[in-house]
Design a protein around this motif. Structure first.
Motif, PDB file in Angstrom:
ATOM      1  N   CYS A 283       0.848  -1.193   0.000  1.00  0.00           N
ATOM      2  CA  CYS A 283       0.000   0.000   0.000  1.00  0.00           C
ATOM      3  C   CYS A 283       0.887   1.248   0.000  1.00  0.00           C
ATOM      4  CB  CYS A 283      -0.907  -0.013   1.226  1.00  0.00           C
ATOM      5  SG  CYS A 283      -1.868   1.496   1.452  1.00  0.00           S
TER       6      CYS A 283
ATOM      7  N   CYS B  53       0.528   3.503   3.474  1.00  0.00           N
ATOM      8  CA  CYS B  53       1.182   3.077   4.721  1.00  0.00           C
ATOM      9  C   CYS B  53       2.469   2.317   4.477  1.00  0.00           C
ATOM     10  CB  CYS B  53       0.230   2.216   5.546  1.00  0.00           C
ATOM     11  SG  CYS B  53      -0.205   0.639   4.746  1.00  0.00           S
TER      12      CYS B  53
ATOM     13  N   GLN C 131      -0.745   0.590   8.925  1.00  0.00           N
ATOM     14  CA  GLN C 131      -1.082   1.694   9.812  1.00  0.00           C
ATOM     15  C   GLN C 131      -0.408   2.968   9.318  1.00  0.00           C
ATOM     16  OE1 GLN C 131       0.191   0.431  13.730  1.00  0.00           O
ATOM     17  NE2 GLN C 131      -1.849  -0.312  14.226  1.00  0.00           N
ATOM     18  N   VAL C 132      -1.071   4.059   9.565  1.00  0.00           N
ATOM     19  CA  VAL C 132      -0.472   5.362   9.292  1.00  0.00           C
ATOM     20  C   VAL C 132      -0.360   6.112  10.606  1.00  0.00           C
ATOM     21  CG1 VAL C 132      -1.227   5.549   6.900  1.00  0.00           C
ATOM     22  CG2 VAL C 132      -2.781   6.236   8.713  1.00  0.00           C
TER      23      VAL C 132
ATOM     24  N   CYS D  60      -4.743   2.035   8.464  1.00  0.00           N
ATOM     25  CA  CYS D  60      -4.651   2.725   7.178  1.00  0.00           C
ATOM     26  C   CYS D  60      -6.011   2.711   6.480  1.00  0.00           C
ATOM     27  CB  CYS D  60      -3.607   2.044   6.294  1.00  0.00           C
ATOM     28  SG  CYS D  60      -3.505   2.754   4.622  1.00  0.00           S
TER      29      CYS D  60
END
Length: 365
Positions: free
Chosen positions: A157, A160, A165-166, A179
């Motif tokens: 992705c 992220c 996760q971001v 994310c």
């Protein structure tokens, strides 16, 4: 001047690691900015507690601090977001964020399914086998469950970078959230399979043989392991639960393993006694009616009921007598004359209107 770290956490200098951690946990929850929005003092106290814990929770840093004080802590003091990792489960449950967790495309277990099945009274008693048509999600054979067309592999992705996760800056610290682009999987499918549209699963109707054991009752639940929906990315399948209901019987009721029934007998059978045949689950049974049997009397035919689910024999067939009282218009004149004579012998006052008997006329001359 900075306060003593032990004083900040409210612990003694000989406090062990668990006491230090416990004290910091309480202070972090007390002064967390989410619980004190806009409160600068609370924010400073939160940072101060985090700084103290970052030093005292590390044996090497604590030894240097104990020896040289704040001078010895220089170079590794200050707010350290990594301290959240020690009890992120608590902060997460209170404030809704997670720290240090990474996403990724993972296999997951399939969903459990429920099927409500109605069976007859007899099938519940003796057991049966049925075929059920179950709609469920199964692995897509075209892409073999990967969700990608033509065997292409998912790509990381871009939002992220494969982490799932971001991270967002929130005040003076950073929090990680799922994310939104990949839903936490860390991977995206650039060329999705046309049959499953990138899900890796397709809906199918599967015919399944189910054996209903003898003695099941309403509400019984049969578990068929692995017959639920297929898991994603090779994960295990869920289970299928078949929940039973029992159709009403025209003559019988059930109480645990016993069958309850009513038996109509005539007035003369009740008074004089007699032999009758009683239908049961296991065929007709002869039952002797003793002379003088009252209305509502119960007879118990042992072992003629429903097999117990645990295999410990059968229940009973319980018969409750019901004395049949016909309407006068249902009886021939000969029987009415006999009843009039009986009433005469008993000295009972009866009526004739509407077919009901009256006291015999010759009693009045």
């Amino acid at each position: 001047m900075k306060r003593d770290y032990y004083e900040v956490l409210g612990v003694a200098k000989n406090a062990d690691a668990q006491q230090i951690k416990s004290s910091y946990r309480k202070l972090a929850l007390q002064w967390h900015p989410d619980k004190n929005p806009g409160d600068k003092e609370a924010e400073e106290k939160f940072k101060e507690a985090a700084e103290a814990y970052a030093v005292l929770s590390d044996p090497e840093k604590r030894a240097s601090y104990d020896r040289f004080g704040h001078q010895g802590a220089q170079g590794f003091g200050g707010f350290d977001p990594s301290v959240f990792g020690d009890f992120s489960d608590i902060l997460g449950s209170f404030f809704g964020f997670n720290v240090g967790r990474q996403g990724g495309r993972r296999a997951s277990r399939g969903a459990d399914l429920r099927y409500d099945l109605a069976i007859s009274f007899e099938d519940a008693a003796f057991g049966t086998e049925v075929k059920l048509k179950i709609p469920r999600l199964e692995r897509c054979e075209t892409c073999r469950g990967s969700g990608s067309a033509g065997g292409t592999a998912p790509t990381a992705c871009s939002a992220c970078r494969g982490q799932g996760q971001v991270r967002y800056s929130q005040g003076f610290f950073t929090v990680a959230r799922t994310c939104p682009q990949c839903g936490g999987e860390g991977m995206v499918i650039s060329d999705p399979c046309r049959d499953c549209r990138g899900e890796g699963l397709v809906e199918k109707v599967r015919e399944i043989d189910v054996r209903i054991p003898a003695g099941v009752d309403a509400g019984s639940r049969l578990r068929l392991t692995g017959e639920g929906e297929h898991g994603r990315l090779g994960g295990p399948s869920g289970d299928l639960y078949v929940v039973l209901s029992i159709e009403r019987h025209e003559r019988w009721r059930r109480e645990d393993a016993d069958v309850l029934a009513e038996l109509e007998i005539s007035y003369t059978q009740a008074v004089l006694g007699g032999d009758v045949e009683v239908p049961t689950l296991h065929g007709a049974e002869r039952l002797e009616i003793p002379a003088g049997t009252p209305h509502g009397h119960q007879f118990r035919l042992r072992g003629k009921g429903i097999p117990r689910l645990d295999g410990r024999g059968k229940g009973d067939h319980v018969v409750r007598t019901k004395i049949r009282v016909p309407k006068p218009k249902e009886l021939p004149e000969e029987q009415l004359d006999l009843l009039r004579n009986l009433a005469s012998l008993e000295g009972a006052a009866v009526k004739e209107d509407g077919g009901l008997l009256s006291k015999v006329k010759d009693l009045f001359g």
